[in-house]
Design a protein around this motif. Structure first.
Motif, PDB file in Angstrom:
ATOM      1  N   ARG B  78     -57.378  -0.080 -27.022  1.00 28.45           N
ATOM      2  CA  ARG B  78     -55.921  -0.007 -27.010  1.00 28.45           C
ATOM      3  C   ARG B  78     -55.445   1.211 -26.238  1.00 28.45           C
ATOM      4  NH1 ARG B  78     -52.081   2.491 -30.195  1.00 28.45           N
ATOM      5  NH2 ARG B  78     -53.555   3.158 -31.765  1.00 28.45           N
ATOM      6  N   GLU B  79     -56.122   2.354 -26.480  1.00 21.64           N
ATOM      7  CA  GLU B  79     -55.754   3.579 -25.769  1.00 21.64           C
ATOM      8  C   GLU B  79     -55.884   3.388 -24.257  1.00 21.64           C
ATOM      9  OE1 GLU B  79     -54.919   6.843 -27.082  1.00 21.64           O
ATOM     10  OE2 GLU B  79     -54.453   5.645 -28.869  1.00 21.64           O
ATOM     11  N   ARG B  81     -55.340   0.576 -22.730  1.00 23.29           N
ATOM     12  CA  ARG B  81     -54.480  -0.565 -22.373  1.00 23.29           C
ATOM     13  C   ARG B  81     -55.298  -1.720 -21.821  1.00 23.29           C
ATOM     14  NH1 ARG B  81     -51.797   4.690 -20.837  1.00 23.29           N
ATOM     15  NH2 ARG B  81     -50.076   4.796 -22.308  1.00 23.29           N
ATOM     16  N   TYR B  83     -55.461  -4.690 -23.030  1.00 27.56           N
ATOM     17  CA  TYR B  83     -54.908  -6.029 -23.230  1.00 27.56           C
ATOM     18  C   TYR B  83     -53.392  -5.994 -23.145  1.00 27.56           C
ATOM     19  CZ  TYR B  83     -53.790  -4.198 -27.836  1.00 27.56           C
ATOM     20  OH  TYR B  83     -53.292  -3.432 -28.846  1.00 27.56           O
ATOM     21  N   TYR B  85     -50.146  -7.890 -25.070  1.00 26.43           N
ATOM     22  CA  TYR B  85     -49.932  -8.628 -26.317  1.00 26.43           C
ATOM     23  C   TYR B  85     -48.585  -9.326 -26.232  1.00 26.43           C
ATOM     24  CZ  TYR B  85     -50.664  -9.347 -31.368  1.00 26.43           C
ATOM     25  OH  TYR B  85     -50.904  -9.887 -32.602  1.00 26.43           O
ATOM     26  N   ARG B  96     -32.049  -2.758 -22.480  1.00 22.12           N
ATOM     27  CA  ARG B  96     -32.664  -2.741 -21.155  1.00 22.12           C
ATOM     28  C   ARG B  96     -32.431  -4.085 -20.460  1.00 22.12           C
ATOM     29  NH1 ARG B  96     -37.523   0.474 -19.974  1.00 22.12           N
ATOM     30  NH2 ARG B  96     -37.371   2.373 -21.194  1.00 22.12           N
ATOM     31  N   LEU B 104     -41.109  -1.592 -18.935  1.00 18.07           N
ATOM     32  CA  LEU B 104     -41.277  -0.682 -20.080  1.00 18.07           C
ATOM     33  C   LEU B 104     -42.712  -0.154 -20.234  1.00 18.07           C
ATOM     34  CD1 LEU B 104     -40.128   0.530 -22.823  1.00 18.07           C
ATOM     35  CD2 LEU B 104     -40.956  -1.574 -23.865  1.00 18.07           C
ATOM     36  N   PRO B 105     -43.738  -1.030 -20.262  1.00 17.15           N
ATOM     37  CA  PRO B 105     -45.096  -0.496 -20.433  1.00 17.15           C
ATOM     38  C   PRO B 105     -45.500   0.416 -19.279  1.00 17.15           C
ATOM     39  CG  PRO B 105     -45.151  -2.847 -19.933  1.00 17.15           C
ATOM     40  CD  PRO B 105     -43.735  -2.507 -20.234  1.00 17.15           C
ATOM     41  N   GLU B 107     -43.535   2.429 -17.651  1.00 10.27           N
ATOM     42  CA  GLU B 107     -42.946   3.746 -17.920  1.00 10.27           C
ATOM     43  C   GLU B 107     -43.802   4.503 -18.925  1.00 10.27           C
ATOM     44  OE1 GLU B 107     -38.717   4.135 -19.042  1.00 10.27           O
ATOM     45  OE2 GLU B 107     -38.398   2.400 -17.747  1.00 10.27           O
ATOM     46  N   VAL B 108     -44.261   3.784 -19.956  1.00 11.33           N
ATOM     47  CA  VAL B 108     -45.112   4.440 -20.965  1.00 11.33           C
ATOM     48  C   VAL B 108     -46.382   4.958 -20.306  1.00 11.33           C
ATOM     49  CG1 VAL B 108     -46.427   4.097 -23.069  1.00 11.33           C
ATOM     50  CG2 VAL B 108     -44.202   3.016 -22.825  1.00 11.33           C
ATOM     51  N   MET B 109     -46.933   4.152 -19.383  1.00  9.35           N
ATOM     52  CA  MET B 109     -48.183   4.547 -18.729  1.00  9.35           C
ATOM     53  C   MET B 109     -47.959   5.657 -17.717  1.00  9.35           C
ATOM     54  SD  MET B 109     -49.448   0.647 -18.174  1.00  9.35           S
ATOM     55  CE  MET B 109     -50.838   0.894 -17.101  1.00  9.35           C
ATOM     56  N   ARG B 152     -43.845  -9.008 -19.035  1.00 13.35           N
ATOM     57  CA  ARG B 152     -44.009  -7.633 -19.491  1.00 13.35           C
ATOM     58  C   ARG B 152     -45.472  -7.362 -19.856  1.00 13.35           C
ATOM     59  NH1 ARG B 152     -40.651  -6.425 -24.739  1.00 13.35           N
ATOM     60  NH2 ARG B 152     -42.159  -7.939 -25.466  1.00 13.35           N
TER      61      ARG B 152
END
Lengths: 369, 261
Positions: B78-79, B81, B83, B85, B96, B104-105, B107-109, B152
């Motif tokens: 998970r850490e 990434r 996969y 979901y 948004r 969104l993901p 930006e998190v990354m 996404r």
């Protein structure tokens, strides 16, 4: 063009006839003015009976009826307290025509009308407010109610215009210094504490019960203590406001941070988002409606807190100081002037926050378009 | 199938402690999933199919047994990434736009802007939502919202997609359409997909293998191979081969489930 009977205009005509039979209006002479007023009212009532109500007709009967009521108020000059039933009949006729005007403007009875536009949205409440003032003025002056009990709005208006420098100084002292400073610091501190309490659970567990207790503290009790701690000038009032606004903001923000759904939080977990990332990208935006709720509650609390706190020692300026001293000197018009100022400032404060809320939470179901 | 499996579970169990005593959500699960497979987990509610998917995603912790994802623990996967979901609901953020939701993901990354923009554009086009980038989620239909949520998940460019009844809340016509699109997407991207469903036709139509699960305690009843070939039009559901596999799944579900309660 045809006649469209409506009960407001018809009743107004009956009242005008009754007023004509019962002349004069007051003990003061003025038969010509009285006849002019009744003639204007009759014209307005007839215009209100014509259909279709074109905008020209609506404007005509609106202007005529309001001109008549202002002449009616003017006819009271020098004859306060002597109004006879015919005066009230004419007042009621004008009021019914004002009612008719608002009815027509609101589009009542029209099928498929989509509510008033932007301009009418302002005109209608303005007319409502105007009529509260007109009836207040007419009854207080017509019946000769003592000044100390309730001054007429015109006297309050004169007092406001005559004391603008004092009101400005009071506004500066109370609102610009105590209220704004206290509101910003109290709300910000509540917000930041909520972020910490959300991160470290022991803070939330320990702080919330204390918060409930502090919210229950009477402002009357803490204000004198703050004066002893922070002196007579505005910082002690700002301190009262901070105490009053801190916990509503803390509680609302914490509540809002719990508002995001479990699925959305799981989603952020699948991205391996850090605590602060999911805070700023998910939980704070979801908390915005709650945060604005807290801010709006605080805007009223801040005004109340700062004004009441000034009752307990203050330099010789400030809205609360003015109210407490002018009451003692029976200058009720000045007290009402300060109340009017507080009402306007409080509404503007709240309105600005509501506007910012609309812009920042445009996505919320209650604002979607 | 000789290479190392992408997901490997052995002796996996999960017991939830509740006020009414322990609930055996998963009991002794042994399952290997290989690269490029499309595996469906099917079973009645309470059989642990969603729980198993959440254990793979590190959203639940098993109480016994071992599981590896890409040879790592689910937490490490998970850490990194590993996969994407897809949830039962689209779970798009209403503040948004569609493009910002898909991004969104990224930006998190902390991806750089140009690369993020490229991926957003590409994946929105992939799920046929081009032209809707600036819309907000509530302005889209349920099917379009779920497609946006798939875009996404794909934007992360994971080797693996975990899908938890993604089309369960949609009507059958939209569902058929999205099934077809998902199949094309899978053929194009060669991703490993683990797909939770309770629809037999959906499972048979999409999968290379179907894991039939049964409840109380949640366990694997039977694993059915199901390869209808790479090119599957919706009409394949009328063929005898499709009917035969569907019947096999139905028999497995019936055998694993005691209807006396």
């Amino acid at each position: 063009m045809r006649i469209a009977p409506n009960w407001q205009a018809l009743t107004a005509l009956v009242l005008i006839a009754a007023a004509l039979a019962g002349l004069p209006f007051t003990a003061a002479p003025g038969a010509v003015l009285a006849l002019l007023i009744l003639w204007l009212l009759a014209l307005a009532a007839l215009a209100a009976l014509i259909a279709p109500a074109t905008s020209g007709l609506v404007a005509t009967f609106g202007v005529l009826s309001h001109a008549a009521v202002f002449l009616l108020l003017a006819s009271l000059a020098g004859a306060e307290g002597t109004a006879r039933p015919s005066f009230y009949a004419a007042l009621a006729a004008a009021w019914l025509l004002g009612w008719r005007l608002v009815t027509v403007l609101s589009g009542d009875g029209r099928r498929g009308s989509t509510g008033p536009g932007w301009g009418l949205g302002l005109v209608i409440p303005a007319l409502f407010g105007l009529w509260i003032l007109i009836l207040w003025e007419a009854v207080v002056r017509g019946a000769g109610i003592p000044f100390v009990l309730l001054p007429p709005p015109s006297a309050i208006g004169h007092k406001i215009m005559a004391s603008l420098p004092i009101l400005a100084a009071d506004f500066h002292q109370t609102v610009l210094k105590a209220v704004l400073f206290g509101f910003v610091v109290g709300s910000l501190a509540g917000f930041l504490t909520a972020l910490l309490a959300d991160r470290y659970r022991f803070l939330a567990r320990g702080l919330l019960p204390i918060g409930n207790m502090v919210s229950a503290l009477p402002i009357i009790g803490i204000a004198p203590i703050m004066v002893i701690w922070f002196g007579f000038d505005w910082p002690s009032k700002a301190a009262v406001v901070i105490v009053m606004t801190f916990f509503p903001m803390l509680v609302n923000t914490l509540e809002g941070l719990r508002a995001s759904g479990a699925m959305e939080r799981d989603l952020m977990r699948t991205y391996a988002a850090s605590h602060w990332q999911s805070l700023f990208m998910l939980r704070l935006p979801a908390a915005m409606p709650f945060i604005f709720n807290g801010l709006k509650i605080n805007s009223t609390l801040a005004m109340i807190g700062a004004i009441v706190a000034e009752f307990f020692g203050t330099p010789i300026v400030g809205m609360g100081f003015r109210i407490s001293t002018e009451v003692g000197r029976m200058n009720l018009d000045m007290v009402w002037a300060e109340i009017a100022l507080a009402a306007v400032v409080g509404s503007l404060f709240y309105g600005v926050l509501a506007l910012i809320e609309r812009i920042t939470t445009h996505w919320h179901p209650s604002y979607r378009r | 199938m000789s290479e190392k499996p992408v997901i490997s579970a052995s002796g996996l169990s999960l017991v939830f402690a509740t006020h009414d005593g322990p609930v055996h959500a998963l009991s002794n699960i042994n399952l290997d999933i290989h690269e490029g497979e499309f595996v469906s987990l099917i079973g009645p509610s309470g059989c642990g199919k969603t729980t198993l998917l959440r254990v793979i995603a590190d959203l639940e912790q098993p109480t016994a047994g071992t599981i590896t994802v890409n040879g790592m623990t689910p937490h490490q996967a998970r850490e990194r990434r590993a996969y994407g979901y897809v949830f039962q609901q689209a779970a798009l953020f209403p503040w948004r736009t569609i493009a910002a939701n898909v991004g969104l993901p990224l930006e998190v990354m902390g991806l750089d802007k140009a690369e993020a923009q490229r991926r957003v554009k590409e994946n929105i086009a992939l799920v046929n939502l081009a032209g809707f980038e600036k819309k907000h989620p509530w302005q889209l239909s349920g099917g379009m919202q779920q497609r946006a949520s798939i875009a996404r998940a794909l934007a992360v460019e994971p080797a693996m997609l975990l899908m938890d009844e993604p089309f369960g809340a949609l009507d059958e016509i939209v569902r058929d359409h999205l099934n077809e699109q998902l199949l094309k997407l899978w053929a194009k991207t060669k991703k490993t997909v683990v797909f939770v469903t309770h629809s037999i036709p959906e499972a048979v139509f999409l999968s290379t293998r179907i894991v039939v699960m049964s409840p109380r305690p949640g366990r694997i009843h039977e694993i059915i191979d199901c390869n209808l070939g790479a090119d599957r039009p919706l009409e394949i559901r009328e063929t005898l081969e499709f009917q035969r596999i569907a019947q096999q799944v139905r028999d497995g579900l019936r055998a694993g489930h005691s209807y006396d309660d």
